[in-house]
Scaffold this active site. Sequence first.
Site, PDB file in Angstrom:
ATOM      1  N   LEU A 182       0.851  -1.182   0.000  1.00 12.67           N
ATOM      2  CA  LEU A 182       0.000   0.000   0.000  1.00 12.67           C
ATOM      3  C   LEU A 182       0.890   1.237   0.000  1.00 12.67           C
ATOM      4  CD1 LEU A 182      -1.807  -2.375   1.115  1.00 12.67           C
ATOM      5  CD2 LEU A 182      -3.122  -0.619   2.305  1.00 12.67           C
ATOM      6  N   MET A 183       0.846   1.991  -1.092  1.00 17.09           N
ATOM      7  CA  MET A 183       1.777   3.097  -1.309  1.00 17.09           C
ATOM      8  C   MET A 183       1.081   4.446  -1.221  1.00 17.09           C
ATOM      9  SD  MET A 183       5.053   2.534  -2.056  1.00 17.09           S
ATOM     10  CE  MET A 183       5.561   3.725  -3.285  1.00 17.09           C
ATOM     11  N   LYS A 264      -8.340   3.278   6.817  1.00 14.47           N
ATOM     12  CA  LYS A 264      -7.316   2.222   6.732  1.00 14.47           C
ATOM     13  C   LYS A 264      -7.964   0.845   6.570  1.00 14.47           C
ATOM     14  CE  LYS A 264      -3.685   4.893   7.239  1.00 14.47           C
ATOM     15  NZ  LYS A 264      -2.846   4.851   8.433  1.00 14.47           N
ATOM     16  N   GLY A 286       3.259   0.624   5.572  1.00 15.44           N
ATOM     17  CA  GLY A 286       4.382   1.338   6.200  1.00 15.44           C
ATOM     18  C   GLY A 286       4.080   1.776   7.616  1.00 15.44           C
ATOM     19  N   GLN A 295      -2.269   4.319  14.303  1.00 22.00           N
ATOM     20  CA  GLN A 295      -1.267   3.259  14.390  1.00 22.00           C
ATOM     21  C   GLN A 295      -0.939   2.867  15.832  1.00 22.00           C
ATOM     22  OE1 GLN A 295       2.088   4.300  11.829  1.00 22.00           O
ATOM     23  NE2 GLN A 295       0.695   5.029  10.242  1.00 22.00           N
ATOM     24  N   CYS A 451      13.057  17.088 -17.017  1.00 22.71           N
ATOM     25  CA  CYS A 451      13.726  16.000 -16.297  1.00 22.71           C
ATOM     26  C   CYS A 451      13.962  14.880 -17.298  1.00 22.71           C
ATOM     27  CB  CYS A 451      12.917  15.510 -15.097  1.00 22.71           C
ATOM     28  SG  CYS A 451      11.358  14.708 -15.534  1.00 22.71           S
TER      29      CYS A 451
END
Length: 478
Positions: A182-183, A264, A286, A295, A451
Amino acid sequence: MKFIIKLFPEIMVKGNAVKKKMVNQLHFNLKTLLSRKLSEVETKRYWDKIEVFCTKEQGSQVRDILLKTPGIEQVLEVEQSCAKTLEEIAEKVAEYAVPKIENKTFVIRAKRTGTHDFSSFDMERFIGAYCFQKGNPKGVDLYHPDIKVELEYHQDQLNIIQNRHPGLGGFPLGSQGEVLSLMSGGFDSTVASYLTMKRGLKTHFIFFNLGGAAHEIGVKQVAFYLWEQFGASHRVEFITVPFEDVVAEIFRSTHESYMGVTLKRLMLQAAEEIADQKGIDALVTGESVAQVSSQTLRNLALIDQVTNKLVLRPLSVMSKPDIMAIADRIGTREFAENMPEYCGVISQNPITHGSFKRMEREARKFNYDVLQQAIETAEFIPVDSIVANVNEAQAVDVVHEVKDQVVIDIRKEEQAASDPLNMEGVLTIPFHKLNHEFKHLDSNKEYLLYCQKGVMSQLHAQYLHDAGFHNVKVYRPL
């Protein structure tokens, strides 16, 4: 030029069948990575090491690949030659060592394998005496020498170790199964994903878009960076789940103190369903115990209650400074510092020690058709197509020729210096400084962001557009 790859110690203590499988996997990964970028690089696999042969011109590229490949404990740069006697060995070592030990203390360290009428200790004594006679050293110091000359000798093959580099460690990628990470693109999720890749887990990425094209582009960029740096031996997917309507439904149905935990939980539920579709056994987050309100140990238990899938939390007992130190080392800190954070929009008066019974009541009020709709409209793309995907979207106008505009090179300073744009009037403002410095530029001019791959320029042009600067486009040379 030759490199000797020493395997991660945890590989070497495995049973023969498992060790063989891991060495084969690492060898396959290296062949894939090297053949993709370089031609005529030769690899040889042994039971306890892998050897790589290339030209001197290819050396730096090969070294960079080896040092970022999971499963490698050390990378040795060696000079290989053939020698059959102690005298021949000593002569070849002296050619390398004598200039280095001038007016310095030294020691010879030899590792011998094969069948010979002399031992490693015999080699060290003989070669040390020979170098002492041929050179002008300060002396021999067995414990704290200025120069340590290392060599390995097998049968008639002599390898003089010129440099020793620490590798990434871990297990070969693909040897430990697949996970779905999960990002959010911040410090924690990127470091957690790196750690699973390092441990040999083929890591796919899932992003829950809570609103904003710039955020999605940013997360795609850092996911691509992680994959390209540490996991490019395997193809993985980047999955985007549109969560704007889910957030709206949370606002409608859920008490404000339970909104963060509910979000979440819904992310885990969606990730579980998609992981099941892909045959993936575990999820990665994370989260770190007590870092934020959602958390705490109790709230993590409430979150995990919604899934039967194994949830890995590599950072669960790590401190924020430790996490940021890893981000510094792997090169994701600047991405994280410039990533917009949307989760905070629903963190109002959050509960820190939620109730299981209250959570059940809050969960029953949510309309899960909204979640199912988000899952069904998820977008799946291969990570290696992220650059093309972002460039095709072209959220900000792209130009291919410079007329009266000012080009801003937003690459890191070292990248811009090593491969400068061949044109006049280019401004160099690294992407992590751009949002702060752009407001000081002449607002009457039009600016083109550049870039190397065009992803970060799209991201930061979108940031500037969102901030009210519409005199920005993306520059992509043809």
